[in-house]
Scaffold this active site. Structure first.
Site, PDB file in Angstrom:
ATOM      1  N   HIS A 115      32.025  44.298  44.820  1.00 55.29           N
ATOM      2  CA  HIS A 115      32.274  42.979  44.243  1.00 55.29           C
ATOM      3  C   HIS A 115      33.709  42.892  43.738  1.00 55.29           C
ATOM      4  O   HIS A 115      34.373  43.907  43.519  1.00 55.29           O
ATOM      5  CB  HIS A 115      31.315  42.691  43.079  1.00 55.29           C
ATOM      6  CG  HIS A 115      31.516  43.629  41.931  1.00 55.29           C
ATOM      7  ND1 HIS A 115      31.034  44.912  41.919  1.00 55.29           N
ATOM      8  CD2 HIS A 115      32.195  43.480  40.761  1.00 55.29           C
ATOM      9  CE1 HIS A 115      31.377  45.508  40.802  1.00 55.29           C
ATOM     10  NE2 HIS A 115      32.106  44.670  40.063  1.00 55.29           N
ATOM     11  N   ASP A 117      35.529  41.194  40.357  1.00 55.45           N
ATOM     12  CA  ASP A 117      34.964  40.854  39.048  1.00 55.45           C
ATOM     13  C   ASP A 117      34.865  39.341  38.819  1.00 55.45           C
ATOM     14  O   ASP A 117      35.832  38.596  39.005  1.00 55.45           O
ATOM     15  CB  ASP A 117      35.800  41.496  37.924  1.00 55.45           C
ATOM     16  CG  ASP A 117      35.502  42.988  37.771  1.00 55.45           C
ATOM     17  OD1 ASP A 117      34.404  43.425  38.177  1.00 55.45           O
ATOM     18  OD2 ASP A 117      36.369  43.712  37.248  1.00 55.45           O
ATOM     19  N   HIS A 265      35.621  46.187  44.442  1.00 55.43           N
ATOM     20  CA  HIS A 265      35.357  47.574  44.053  1.00 55.43           C
ATOM     21  C   HIS A 265      33.858  47.823  44.022  1.00 55.43           C
ATOM     22  O   HIS A 265      33.050  46.898  44.024  1.00 55.43           O
ATOM     23  CB  HIS A 265      36.017  47.907  42.708  1.00 55.43           C
ATOM     24  CG  HIS A 265      35.658  46.962  41.610  1.00 55.43           C
ATOM     25  ND1 HIS A 265      36.259  45.730  41.450  1.00 55.43           N
ATOM     26  CD2 HIS A 265      34.750  47.048  40.619  1.00 55.43           C
ATOM     27  CE1 HIS A 265      35.745  45.117  40.407  1.00 55.43           C
ATOM     28  NE2 HIS A 265      34.816  45.882  39.895  1.00 55.43           N
ATOM     29  N   ARG A 282      36.038  48.061  29.589  1.00 61.10           N
ATOM     30  CA  ARG A 282      36.881  47.227  30.439  1.00 61.10           C
ATOM     31  C   ARG A 282      37.495  46.099  29.627  1.00 61.10           C
ATOM     32  O   ARG A 282      36.836  45.529  28.757  1.00 61.10           O
ATOM     33  CB  ARG A 282      35.997  46.625  31.551  1.00 61.10           C
ATOM     34  CG  ARG A 282      36.769  45.885  32.626  1.00 61.10           C
ATOM     35  CD  ARG A 282      35.821  45.253  33.630  1.00 61.10           C
ATOM     36  NE  ARG A 282      35.288  43.997  33.121  1.00 61.10           N
ATOM     37  CZ  ARG A 282      34.367  43.258  33.733  1.00 61.10           C
ATOM     38  NH1 ARG A 282      33.844  43.665  34.880  1.00 61.10           N
ATOM     39  NH2 ARG A 282      33.942  42.135  33.206  1.00 61.10           N
TER      40      ARG A 282
HETATM   41 FE   LIG Z   1      33.348  45.294  38.448  1.00 58.99          FE
END
Ligand SMILES: [Fe+2]
Length: 310
Positions: A115, A117, A265, A282
């Site tokens: 995917h 993000d 990723h 993140r």
């Molecule tokens: Fe991700």
């Protein structure tokens, strides 16, 4: 050690990790404010190599956010799943977070889990900065793929065809699995559905790349269901060919910083076969609304744009 392959031309060392994607950056301390030329060189390296890796940078949440601020505006941790207490820009990526979303066996295809993000939003983050804290002794690697290289490697007739297409992206439970109550409640509170161009023109480089996020993309607008399914499967399979990808082995203190506009990723699934703990954090940086080769921007069909954390 790095001098042979990557002579230092500026203030940082850039060590490419494959032909098409990924470079390790050395010679910087991310716990302190960077010099303006370092920020500029890291940004140039990001545009060229799409994902940058840093080692031995044990940052706090605050230092992580301060690092991100030097490159853009941190967004709220996650528009659907929230953020860490007292740190609105920090999103926890723990081993068990999937359990909170769905139960049961999802349908596994080679590209399940790949995917970009938050492409269900009209303004997906421009970049994500992921920090490794608790890392398994083996397993749990992350992979990225260069979607600009994948686009360029399509035949010209197919490039011309996909240039004019648009697709729907939404948050949904993987096929075959059942949503948990919490997941359903969160999605009802914050439904996100966006029509994006299938090919995105990069706002900084002008490069074209596929805007395909297998986890989020639902179908191509205007094609029959079968046409859409077959074309998407072709594009997914093509876009994760090994030569477009790089694989990163985490260590505590590792950081991966990627351009979310030209990459996808894959989060690791192998750790679920172990008892190893894995904890990363993140920070995402606010992104532009994508535009296609015809200049048409993405359109939000449900939900609001991603908010700033500040
Ligand atoms: Fe991700």
């Amino acid at each position: 050690m790095s001098a042979v392959l990557a002579p230092r031309t500026g203030t940082i060392d850039v060590l490419p990790q494959s032909v098409h994607i990924g470079a390790e950056i050395r010679g910087v301390d991310l716990s302190r404010p960077l010099a303006p030329e370092q920020v500029a060189e890291i940004r140039q390296a990001l545009l060229k190599w799409k994902v940058l890796f840093f080692r031995d940078q044990p940052l706090t949440h605050l230092q992580h956010v301060e690092l991100a601020r030097q490159f853009g505006e941190p967004t709220v941790g996650h528009p659907v799943f929230g953020f860490e207490p007292e740190h609105p820009a920090i999103y926890s990526i723990s081993r068990d977070r999937k359990k909170a979303r769905y139960q049961g066996e999802k349908l596994v295809r080679p590209w399940s889990g790949w995917h970009t993000d938050v492409t269900a939003a009209v303004n997906p983050p421009f970049a994500s900065i992921l920090r490794g804290v608790t890392i398994p002794p083996y397993g749990g690697d992350t992979q990225w793929t260069n979607l600009a290289a994948a686009y360029q490697a399509l035949s010209e007739p197919l490039r011309n065809f996909v240039d004019g297409l648009r697709a729907l992206h939404r948050f949904a439970v993987p096929q075959g699995a059942n949503a948990t109550t919490d997941f359903n409640v969160r999605l009802q509170r914050r439904p996100l559905l966006t029509e994006h161009p299938l090919v995105r023109v990069h706002p900084e480089t002008g490069e074209k790349s596929l805007l395909i996020s297998p986890t989020f993309i639902q179908r191509i607008v205007g094609l029959s269901p079968r046409e859409s399914q077959v074309l998407l499967e072709l594009l997914f399979e093509h876009s994760i060919r090994p030569e477009f990808t790089v694989r990163f082995k985490w260590e505590p203190g590792s950081i991966a910083f990627w351009d979310n506009r030209s990459t996808a990723h894959l989060a690791p699934e192998d750790i679920f076969a172990t008892e190893f703990d894995r904890q990363l954090y993140r920070v995402t940086l606010g992104g532009e609304i994508p535009t296609g080769p015809d200049g048409r921007p993405s359109v939000a069909l449900e939900g609001d744009p991603i908010n700033s954390a500040e």
